[in-house]
Design an enzyme around this catalytic site. Structure first.
Site, PDB file in Angstrom:
ATOM      1  N   GLY A  89      11.727 -11.213   3.413  1.00 50.84           N
ATOM      2  CA  GLY A  89      12.068  -9.857   2.956  1.00 50.84           C
ATOM      3  C   GLY A  89      11.537  -8.806   3.908  1.00 50.84           C
ATOM      4  O   GLY A  89      11.040  -9.100   4.994  1.00 50.84           O
ATOM      5  N   ILE A 129       5.496 -24.932  -6.522  1.00 49.51           N
ATOM      6  CA  ILE A 129       5.415 -24.944  -5.053  1.00 49.51           C
ATOM      7  C   ILE A 129       4.410 -26.023  -4.648  1.00 49.51           C
ATOM      8  O   ILE A 129       3.297 -26.068  -5.176  1.00 49.51           O
ATOM      9  CB  ILE A 129       4.905 -23.581  -4.530  1.00 49.51           C
ATOM     10  CG1 ILE A 129       5.737 -22.420  -5.112  1.00 49.51           C
ATOM     11  CG2 ILE A 129       4.910 -23.529  -3.010  1.00 49.51           C
ATOM     12  CD1 ILE A 129       5.102 -21.045  -4.934  1.00 49.51           C
ATOM     13  N   ARG A 162      -5.030 -25.842  -7.023  1.00 48.38           N
ATOM     14  CA  ARG A 162      -4.989 -27.234  -6.560  1.00 48.38           C
ATOM     15  C   ARG A 162      -5.549 -27.387  -5.159  1.00 48.38           C
ATOM     16  O   ARG A 162      -6.342 -28.277  -4.901  1.00 48.38           O
ATOM     17  CB  ARG A 162      -3.544 -27.751  -6.553  1.00 48.38           C
ATOM     18  CG  ARG A 162      -3.104 -28.392  -7.845  1.00 48.38           C
ATOM     19  CD  ARG A 162      -1.875 -29.279  -7.649  1.00 48.38           C
ATOM     20  NE  ARG A 162      -0.776 -28.589  -7.002  1.00 48.38           N
ATOM     21  CZ  ARG A 162       0.059 -27.756  -7.605  1.00 48.38           C
ATOM     22  NH1 ARG A 162      -0.081 -27.487  -8.898  1.00 48.38           N
ATOM     23  NH2 ARG A 162       1.050 -27.184  -6.949  1.00 48.38           N
ATOM     24  N   TYR A 165      10.564  -5.339 -14.156  1.00 44.31           N
ATOM     25  CA  TYR A 165       9.755  -5.319 -12.931  1.00 44.31           C
ATOM     26  C   TYR A 165       8.323  -4.890 -13.268  1.00 44.31           C
ATOM     27  O   TYR A 165       7.364  -5.599 -12.937  1.00 44.31           O
ATOM     28  CB  TYR A 165      10.395  -4.347 -11.948  1.00 44.31           C
ATOM     29  CG  TYR A 165       9.714  -4.250 -10.596  1.00 44.31           C
ATOM     30  CD1 TYR A 165       9.817  -5.286  -9.666  1.00 44.31           C
ATOM     31  CD2 TYR A 165       8.994  -3.113 -10.236  1.00 44.31           C
ATOM     32  CE1 TYR A 165       9.220  -5.185  -8.420  1.00 44.31           C
ATOM     33  CE2 TYR A 165       8.404  -3.006  -8.986  1.00 44.31           C
ATOM     34  CZ  TYR A 165       8.519  -4.042  -8.085  1.00 44.31           C
ATOM     35  OH  TYR A 165       7.920  -3.936  -6.845  1.00 44.31           O
ATOM     36  N   THR A 215       6.750   1.841   0.305  1.00 41.14           N
ATOM     37  CA  THR A 215       6.591   1.505   1.723  1.00 41.14           C
ATOM     38  C   THR A 215       7.967   1.509   2.378  1.00 41.14           C
ATOM     39  O   THR A 215       8.960   1.174   1.730  1.00 41.14           O
ATOM     40  CB  THR A 215       5.916   0.119   1.837  1.00 41.14           C
ATOM     41  OG1 THR A 215       4.640   0.213   1.208  1.00 41.14           O
ATOM     42  CG2 THR A 215       5.726  -0.311   3.275  1.00 41.14           C
TER      43      THR A 215
HETATM   44  P1  NAD Z   1      12.319  -7.456  -0.480  1.00 42.11           P
HETATM   45  O1  NAD Z   1      13.362  -7.507  -1.547  1.00 42.11           O
HETATM   46  O2  NAD Z   1      12.744  -7.089   0.892  1.00 42.11           O
HETATM   47  O3  NAD Z   1      11.540  -8.824  -0.384  1.00 42.11           O
HETATM   48  C1  NAD Z   1      11.386  -9.710  -1.463  1.00 42.11           C
HETATM   49  C2  NAD Z   1      11.613 -11.118  -0.932  1.00 42.11           C
HETATM   50  O4  NAD Z   1      11.414 -12.042  -2.014  1.00 42.11           O
HETATM   51  C3  NAD Z   1      13.039 -11.327  -0.419  1.00 42.11           C
HETATM   52  O5  NAD Z   1      13.008 -11.979   0.817  1.00 42.11           O
HETATM   53  C4  NAD Z   1      13.675 -12.183  -1.493  1.00 42.11           C
HETATM   54  O6  NAD Z   1      14.731 -12.987  -1.010  1.00 42.11           O
HETATM   55  C5  NAD Z   1      12.487 -12.978  -1.981  1.00 42.11           C
HETATM   56  N1  NAD Z   1      12.686 -13.498  -3.335  1.00 42.11           N
HETATM   57  C6  NAD Z   1      13.157 -12.843  -4.415  1.00 42.11           C
HETATM   58  N2  NAD Z   1      13.204 -13.678  -5.466  1.00 42.11           N
HETATM   59  C7  NAD Z   1      12.730 -14.879  -5.039  1.00 42.11           C
HETATM   60  C8  NAD Z   1      12.549 -16.129  -5.654  1.00 42.11           C
HETATM   61  N3  NAD Z   1      12.870 -16.331  -6.949  1.00 42.11           N
HETATM   62  N4  NAD Z   1      12.043 -17.149  -4.926  1.00 42.11           N
HETATM   63  C9  NAD Z   1      11.751 -16.974  -3.609  1.00 42.11           C
HETATM   64  N5  NAD Z   1      11.909 -15.801  -2.977  1.00 42.11           N
HETATM   65  C10 NAD Z   1      12.399 -14.768  -3.682  1.00 42.11           C
HETATM   66  O7  NAD Z   1      11.200  -6.460  -1.007  1.00 42.11           O
HETATM   67  P2  NAD Z   1       9.873  -5.928  -0.284  1.00 42.11           P
HETATM   68  O8  NAD Z   1       9.968  -4.463  -0.252  1.00 42.11           O
HETATM   69  O9  NAD Z   1       9.642  -6.670   0.965  1.00 42.11           O
HETATM   70  O10 NAD Z   1       8.778  -6.318  -1.370  1.00 42.11           O
HETATM   71  C11 NAD Z   1       7.937  -7.446  -1.204  1.00 42.11           C
HETATM   72  C12 NAD Z   1       6.920  -7.461  -2.324  1.00 42.11           C
HETATM   73  O11 NAD Z   1       6.142  -6.267  -2.293  1.00 42.11           O
HETATM   74  C13 NAD Z   1       7.531  -7.544  -3.715  1.00 42.11           C
HETATM   75  O12 NAD Z   1       6.746  -8.400  -4.524  1.00 42.11           O
HETATM   76  C14 NAD Z   1       7.444  -6.137  -4.234  1.00 42.11           C
HETATM   77  O13 NAD Z   1       7.329  -6.092  -5.630  1.00 42.11           O
HETATM   78  C15 NAD Z   1       6.171  -5.637  -3.557  1.00 42.11           C
HETATM   79  N6  NAD Z   1       6.188  -4.168  -3.427  1.00 42.11           N
HETATM   80  C16 NAD Z   1       6.984  -3.563  -2.494  1.00 42.11           C
HETATM   81  C17 NAD Z   1       6.993  -2.173  -2.412  1.00 42.11           C
HETATM   82  C18 NAD Z   1       7.823  -1.443  -1.375  1.00 42.11           C
HETATM   83  O14 NAD Z   1       7.783  -0.203  -1.340  1.00 42.11           O
HETATM   84  N7  NAD Z   1       8.545  -2.101  -0.507  1.00 42.11           N
HETATM   85  C19 NAD Z   1       6.199  -1.409  -3.269  1.00 42.11           C
HETATM   86  C20 NAD Z   1       5.439  -2.074  -4.224  1.00 42.11           C
HETATM   87  C21 NAD Z   1       5.425  -3.456  -4.280  1.00 42.11           C
END
Ligand code: NAD
Ligand code: UDP
Length: 326
Positions: A10, A61, A104, A143, A173
């Site tokens: 991601g 996992i 684990r 969420y 971000t």
């Molecule tokens: P993103 O959607 O680009 O990345 C999320 C990744 O998780 C993707 O690659 C997606 O394919 C993968 N994913 C989703 N469901 C999945 C599953 N069931 N199994 C395996 N992989 C799975 O979002 P991001 O902005 O990179 O966010 C990454 C993390 O950071 C998230 O947990 C998000 O909640 C957290 N976060 C992001 C922000 C932000 O501003 N970007 C803010 C707060 C929290």
């Protein structure tokens, strides 16, 4: 070190994998590609220290690693609301599986939590001690509440099983590799401005957010993962978590707060676009303001963001211009 990064393909995950590889570590990047893309990590795929695992975190996992970053979860409202039941499952089962694995293999595990755990906050700026104002039954709840349960699980595994946990609460971000169709405000505004389309402001645009550039965030996440008191984590008294190895939670974000309408004007200025602002309906439960208090990150991690918003936006605009030209 051997790292597992769930959600590694991601936006944030791919930058994190890149940084870990650059620092000389081994990385297993796990993703189901729901919102991630191979394109984000294609430049790492030929490297011997990088391994890609297609897997869904709602399933257990099994992998031998030292440290785990748990990021898997769709993060933009349009994506996490697409299948809300699955979103809750990803947060909750994903956390359980990351924690089960950590238990684990005795790995340290960091949870990518979110400022959304504060909901529509009535404390401003938000400190980690604030418990939040979250609607449990709205469209954002899958969420917000999913991430809140994940935090609960992290702290229960810490108290009950002495798992070495870390929780960071990430505020908005932005940066290269956000998806153009992601629906988040920075990518939407930049893509609209570059294409000369109307810039869609939801509500009156007076709601605020605080935007952190991706490189700053990754630095903060790594500092949190690295931070330890010197004692072995399993020897800490986690009944007093704030006095021990600092499991967090810690806010990571940029305390520079911007109203959404001002962000739109900045993007128009920096792109030199002729786009016009249009005002649309505000989505349900959209928080009115959001700004991190980062005193804890400053004190424990000696971390604060370095990239000013104009500089970060310029880099992001360059990225979207390049991708638009291809
Ligand atoms: P993103 O959607 O680009 O990345 C999320 C990744 O998780 C993707 O690659 C997606 O394919 C993968 N994913 C989703 N469901 C999945 C599953 N069931 N199994 C395996 N992989 C799975 O979002 P991001 O902005 O990179 O966010 C990454 C993390 O950071 C998230 O947990 C998000 O909640 C957290 N976060 C992001 C922000 C932000 O501003 N970007 C803010 C707060 C929290
Ligand atoms: N927003 C907007 N126009 C858009 C996309 C988002 O005005 O095209 C607003 C949205 O309503 C919210 C803010 O920008 O108030 C940030 O939205 P985003 O989805 O990026 O993040 P979150 O609401 O999860 O903080």
């Amino acid at each position: 070190m051997n790292f597992l990064v769930t959600g590694g393909a991601g936006f944030i995950g791919s930058h994190l994998c890149e940084r870990l590889i650059k620092d000389g570590h081994e990385v297993v990047c796990l993703d189901n590609f729901f919102t991630g893309a191979k394109n984000n990590i294609v430049h790492l795929m030929g490297q011997p220290r990088f391994e890609l695992l297609r897997h869904d975190v709602t399933e257990p996992i099994l992998v031998e690693v030292d440290w785990i970053f748990n990021l898997a979860c769709p993060a933009s409202p349009i994506h996490y609301q697409y299948n809300p039941v699955k979103t809750t499952k990803v947060s909750v089962l994903g956390a359980l599986h990351a924690l089960g694995l950590a238990k684990r293999v005795r790995a340290r595990v960091l949870q990518a939590s979110t400022s959304e755990v504060y909901g529509d906050p009535d404390m401003h700026p938000q400190k980690e001690e604030y418990w939040g104002n979250v609607n449990p039954i709205g469209r954002r709840s899958c969420y917000d509440e999913g991430k809140r349960v994940a935090e609960t699980l992290f702290f229960d595994y810490l108290r009950q099983n002495k798992v070495d946990v870390k929780v960071v609460r990430i505020f908005n971000t932005y940066g290269p590799r956000m998806r153009p169709d992601d629906g988040r405000v920075v990518s939407n505004f930049i893509v609209q401005a570059i294409r000369g389309e109307d810039i869609t402001i939801y509500g009156d645009g007076a709601q605020t957010r605080s935007f952190c550039y991706i490189d700053d965030l990754v630095e903060g996440m790594i500092r949190m993962m690295d931070y330890e008191t010197g004692e072995h984590p399993r020897q800490h008294d986690y009944t007093k978590p704030h006095l021990s190895g600092f499991p967090g939670p810690v806010n990571l974000g940029n305390p520079f707060e911007v109203p959404v309408v001002e962000l739109a004007r900045k993007v128009i200025r920096l792109t030199g676009s002729a786009s016009k602002l249009v005002f649309e309906r505000l989505p349900e439960d959209d928080p009115r303001k959001r700004c991190p208090d980062i005193s804890k990150a400053r004190e424990f991690l000696h971390w604060e963001p370095k990239v000013a918003i104009d500089e970060g936006l310029r880099k992001t605009i360059d990225y979207f211009r390049d991708s638009n030209d291809k």
